[in-house]
Design an enzyme around this catalytic site. Structure first.
Site, mmCIF file in Angstrom:
data_model
loop_
_atom_site.group_PDB
_atom_site.id
_atom_site.type_symbol
_atom_site.label_atom_id
_atom_site.label_comp_id
_atom_site.label_asym_id
_atom_site.label_seq_id
_atom_site.Cartn_x
_atom_site.Cartn_y
_atom_site.Cartn_z
ATOM 1 N N GLY A 41 0.809 -1.252 -0.001
ATOM 2 C CA GLY A 41 -0.024 0.109 -0.140
ATOM 3 C C GLY A 41 0.787 1.354 0.139
ATOM 4 O O GLY A 41 2.175 1.250 0.138
ATOM 5 N N GLN A 46 2.986 10.023 1.310
ATOM 6 C CA GLN A 46 4.203 9.473 1.117
ATOM 7 C C GLN A 46 4.676 9.871 -0.503
ATOM 8 O O GLN A 46 6.078 9.669 -0.592
ATOM 9 C CB GLN A 46 4.135 7.774 0.801
ATOM 10 C CG GLN A 46 3.698 7.277 2.231
ATOM 11 C CD GLN A 46 3.709 5.752 2.606
ATOM 12 O OE1 GLN A 46 2.702 5.290 1.981
ATOM 13 N NE2 GLN A 46 4.839 5.119 2.617
ATOM 14 N N CYS A 95 8.099 -0.264 5.627
ATOM 15 C CA CYS A 95 7.242 0.994 5.009
ATOM 16 C C CYS A 95 8.294 1.605 3.997
ATOM 17 O O CYS A 95 9.595 1.853 4.326
ATOM 18 C CB CYS A 95 6.892 2.271 6.125
ATOM 19 S SG CYS A 95 6.061 3.496 5.698
ATOM 20 N N LEU A 96 7.636 2.076 2.672
ATOM 21 C CA LEU A 96 8.472 2.852 1.857
ATOM 22 C C LEU A 96 9.252 4.125 2.281
ATOM 23 O O LEU A 96 10.064 4.659 1.771
ATOM 24 C CB LEU A 96 7.579 3.009 0.554
ATOM 25 C CG LEU A 96 7.109 1.774 -0.151
ATOM 26 C CD1 LEU A 96 6.505 2.284 -1.328
ATOM 27 C CD2 LEU A 96 8.262 0.896 -0.654
ATOM 28 N N HIS A 137 -1.965 0.475 9.148
ATOM 29 C CA HIS A 137 -0.565 0.993 8.858
ATOM 30 C C HIS A 137 -0.824 2.238 7.551
ATOM 31 O O HIS A 137 -0.313 3.190 8.045
ATOM 32 C CB HIS A 137 0.359 -0.175 8.099
ATOM 33 C CG HIS A 137 1.740 0.494 7.685
ATOM 34 N ND1 HIS A 137 2.933 0.252 8.434
ATOM 35 C CD2 HIS A 137 1.916 1.201 6.718
ATOM 36 C CE1 HIS A 137 3.814 0.761 7.603
ATOM 37 N NE2 HIS A 137 3.320 1.595 6.642
ATOM 38 N N GLU A 138 -1.343 1.878 6.716
ATOM 39 C CA GLU A 138 -1.460 2.729 5.416
ATOM 40 C C GLU A 138 -2.402 4.226 5.980
ATOM 41 O O GLU A 138 -2.047 5.257 5.773
ATOM 42 C CB GLU A 138 -2.311 2.081 4.317
ATOM 43 C CG GLU A 138 -1.375 1.128 3.696
ATOM 44 C CD GLU A 138 0.059 1.529 3.540
ATOM 45 O OE1 GLU A 138 0.157 2.662 3.054
ATOM 46 O OE2 GLU A 138 0.693 0.841 3.350
ATOM 47 N N HIS A 141 -0.648 6.770 8.167
ATOM 48 C CA HIS A 141 0.046 7.845 7.423
ATOM 49 C C HIS A 141 -0.814 9.114 7.064
ATOM 50 O O HIS A 141 -0.358 10.114 7.061
ATOM 51 C CB HIS A 141 0.362 7.326 5.957
ATOM 52 C CG HIS A 141 1.572 6.511 5.925
ATOM 53 N ND1 HIS A 141 2.773 6.898 6.292
ATOM 54 C CD2 HIS A 141 1.792 5.299 5.507
ATOM 55 C CE1 HIS A 141 3.575 5.878 6.035
ATOM 56 N NE2 HIS A 141 3.017 4.813 5.694
HETATM 57 NI NI NI Z 1 3.966 2.917 5.387
#
Ligand code: NI
Length: 171
Positions: A41, A46, A95-96, A137-138, A141
């Site tokens: 995701g 991000q 996480c990216l 998690h997503e 953000h």
């Molecule tokens: Ni993340």
């Protein structure tokens, strides 16, 4: 991590914005980024846009966290999470926006997601197990939160190499 946009509470998208050309372009950009870097995701902050929008795509199949149900690429506008039940479980998250690191995070395992589709319709989705963790998690953000903020024991923060070496077996 370190970019202030990742720490802001993102703003909601209006109905007009949800179906706008700008949003279509933002989603296309996010899909490219997700596919370039790999992952399940991505949230708009991000890629530098502080709006409440996230995409999630679950390949499905067996994982070390059990069988995961596939979900085609889906866009979530203004999502909200309601926790159902008291069960929680810990998973090693990555996480990216926090490259090279993994951390063990405990989260509720049964949630209801209410969101707006890209067509502007209201929708909801009930999730259990690892999928519930992915969505939390997503959507964190969108509130300026990273998985490291959710960790309760920082001795379970690990570089990917050490995670593979020391922690994979103990998942
Ligand atoms: Ni993340």
């Amino acid at each position: 991590m370190g970019d202030p946009v990742l720490r802001q509470v993102a703003r909601r998208l209006s109905a007009a914005e949800t179906t706008s050309t700008e949003t279509v372009r933002l989603i296309a950009d996010m899909v490219d980024t997700l596919h370039d870097y790999g992952g399940i995701g991505l949230a708009a902050p991000q890629v530098g846009e502080s709006v409440r929008l996230a995409i999630i795509e679950i390949e499905g199949g067996p994982t070390r966290y059990g069988q995961l149900e596939a979900m085609p690429l889906t866009v979530f506008v203004n999502p909200e999470i309601e926790v159902l039940g008291t069960e929680s479980a810990g998973y090693w998250e990555g996480c990216l926006s926090v490259p090279g690191l993994r951390g063990l995070v405990e989260r509720p395992q049964h949630v209801l997601v209410r969101y707006t589709t890209i067509a502007g319709a209201a929708a909801e989705l009930e999730l259990q197990g690892f999928a519930a963790t992915v969505f939390q998690h997503e959507f964190d953000h969108l509130d300026g939160k990273l998985f490291v903020d959710r960790m309760t024991d920082m001795s379970f923060l690990s570089f990917e190499r050490e995670y593979e070496r020391f922690h994979v077996e103990t998942d």
